[in-house]
Enzyme design. Structure first.
Site, PDB file in Angstrom:
ATOM      1  N   GLY A  10       0.840  -1.209   0.000  1.00 28.84           N
ATOM      2  CA  GLY A  10       0.000   0.000   0.000  1.00 28.84           C
ATOM      3  C   GLY A  10       0.859   1.236   0.000  1.00 28.84           C
ATOM      4  N   ASN A  11       0.270   2.377   0.317  1.00 27.05           N
ATOM      5  CA  ASN A  11       1.059   3.609   0.436  1.00 27.05           C
ATOM      6  C   ASN A  11       0.416   4.514   1.481  1.00 27.05           C
ATOM      7  OD1 ASN A  11      -0.873   5.457  -0.989  1.00 27.05           O
ATOM      8  ND2 ASN A  11      -0.467   4.008  -2.657  1.00 27.05           N
ATOM      9  N   HIS A  12       1.034   5.678   1.714  1.00 30.02           N
ATOM     10  CA  HIS A  12       0.605   6.537   2.829  1.00 30.02           C
ATOM     11  C   HIS A  12      -0.572   7.452   2.508  1.00 30.02           C
ATOM     12  CE1 HIS A  12       3.770   5.334   5.459  1.00 30.02           C
ATOM     13  NE2 HIS A  12       4.709   5.628   4.570  1.00 30.02           N
ATOM     14  N   ALA A  67      -3.900   7.587  -5.098  1.00 31.08           N
ATOM     15  CA  ALA A  67      -2.511   7.127  -5.231  1.00 31.08           C
ATOM     16  C   ALA A  67      -2.574   5.622  -5.494  1.00 31.08           C
ATOM     17  CB  ALA A  67      -1.746   7.419  -3.948  1.00 31.08           C
TER      18      ALA A  67
END
Ligand code: CTP
Length: 403
Positions: free
Chosen positions: A212-214, A280
């Protein structure tokens, strides 16, 4: 739609018996999320007290050019009041006040405020039957409409004099409904449908782990709120996010992976007028997610990754009349890369945010963006709240749609 939410309402009260109803009117505006300031003619204080209206509006009530405060004389600036308001409502508007408004007389604070106000002005007349029928009243109402002021017509019914006929001020609920529907009809994105993507995507490694990402989704959710506030119907396709939203004009579609986001976007894209892809999205996903939890061992572990489908590029390729906006997050050669993406992905606008800018990026409430359009015109913005960034983006989108 909460079209009155956050609006600044300047209520002008003149001396008619219906002035007592303004207490209810203020309650309704405040309940709808508006801020209310009241300016009264001196005679209207005989019908309803400034104290009542001040308590209900939670603001001072103005009725003289000069106010006394702790032995000081303070100037009640009619110009400032006029500039403060998003719109002015004169209710009740008596025959006398209508006549003075039509002729530019300004012998009290309400009239001086009216004359200097640049915002839209609504007026709700009230008077006795014969006064309402008098040709001079009719002419004054027409003159005011000619100035662009908006009439909220008087209704028929029993009047304070005992006569029955036209001349009653519209009921507070009807005044509020009238203004809401008028404001809504003027919203720049009314009748428009918008697809917005938000948040990260999670690409499963096994049943408990993911790539995943932030991204928090904040920017996309602010865009959705702003779009709805501008009158659009929003389809918000979001990856996992803690952001909450409750608005009948926003349809929230929750997805997890890039593939799910791709499918949801393709489902809605053909029916929208605008698409803004702020999510994102993961660029890679595991070739195969393990169906069982991967056990740890002493061995090195590598996971084969393959590219996800580029949702933005796929919509750019499909695009007919849709206005398509992409986001770009770059750490090097940002401008050149962003400009290249406009052409490669067939975009109308790209919003560039750089992780190098302090206060911009993931999980925070502020952002600093540069917006580039198809003709490569660059608009740079300062560090702002994500809510204000959403406004800047829509200012440009709306101006492009109107070109
Ligand atoms: N995007 C998308 N689908 C993907 C990846 C990205 O729709 N699979 C969209 C994002 O929502 C954003 C835009 O593409 O609007 C740009 O994303 P970004 O990560 O900056 O660029 P990429 O196109 O992924 O290119 P690169 O990684 O080379 O910078």
């Amino acid at each position: 739609m909460a079209v009155l939410s956050g609006k600044r309402v300047l209520l002008g009260i003149s001396a008619g018996i219906a002035a007592y109803k303004t207490a209810f009117l203020i309650r309704l505006f405040v309940k709808a999320g508006a801020e209310v300031k009241v300016v009264m003619t001196p005679a209207s204080k005989e019908f309803v007290t400034p104290l009542t209206l001040s308590a209900l509006s939670n603001n001072p009530v103005y009725y003289t050019f000069v106010a006394k405060e702790e032995n000081k004389d303070l100037w009640n600036s009619h110009v400032e009041l006029g500039l403060w308001a998003d719109f002015m409502l004169i209710a009740p508007a008596t025959a006398n006040t209508l006549a003075k408004m039509a002729n530019g007389t300004c012998d009290n604070l309400l009239l001086a405020t009216y004359l200097s106000a640049k915002c839209p002005v609504y007026f709700a007349p009230t008077m006795d039957l014969d006064m309402y029928q008098h040709p001079s009243t009719k002419e004054n109402i027409e003159t005011l409409q000619g100035f662009g002021n908006i009439l909220i017509p008087a209704t028929s019914g029993e009047l304070a004099s005992g006569l029955v006929g036209e001349g009653r001020m519209a009921e507070p609920e009807d005044i509020v409904k009238f203004i809401e529907s008028d404001l809504r009809s003027k919203l720049p994105l009314r009748n428009k449908k918008i697809l917005i993507t938000a948040g990260p995507t999670y690409e499963a490694i096994d049943p408990v782990r993911f790539i995943g990402n932030h991204s928090s989704g904040k920017m996309g959710f602010e865009l959705a709120k702003k779009a709805a506030g501008l009158g659009a119907e929003v389809f918000l396709v979001t990856g996992p996010s803690n952001e909450q939203i409750s608005n009948s004009f926003i349809h929230r579609i929750d997805v997890v992976s890039a593939d799910e986001m791709y499918n949801a976007c393709h489902q809605y894209f053909k029916n929208v007028d605008i698409a803004i892809l702020s999510a994102a999205v993961a660029d890679y996903k595991p070739v195969k997610a393990s169906s069982e939890k991967i056990k740890k061992s002493e061995q090195q572990l590598s996971i084969d990754l393959e590219p996800t489908k580029d949702i933005l590029a796929s919509l750019g390729a499909l695009k007919t009349n849709q206005f398509l906006v992409g986001f770009a997050l770059e750490t090097q050669d940002e401008m050149a890369n962003a400009i290249q993406k406009i052409d490669n992905k067939n975009l109308d606008l790209i919003v560039l945010n750089s992780l190098k800018d302090k206060g911009a990026g993931f999980k925070i409430d502020t952002n600093k963006v540069t917006i580039i359009d198809k003709s490569k015109k660059i608009s740079e913005f300062s560090l702002k709240s994500k809510e204000a960034v959403a406004s800047d983006i829509f200012d440009i989108v709306i101006s492009k749609l109107n070109e």
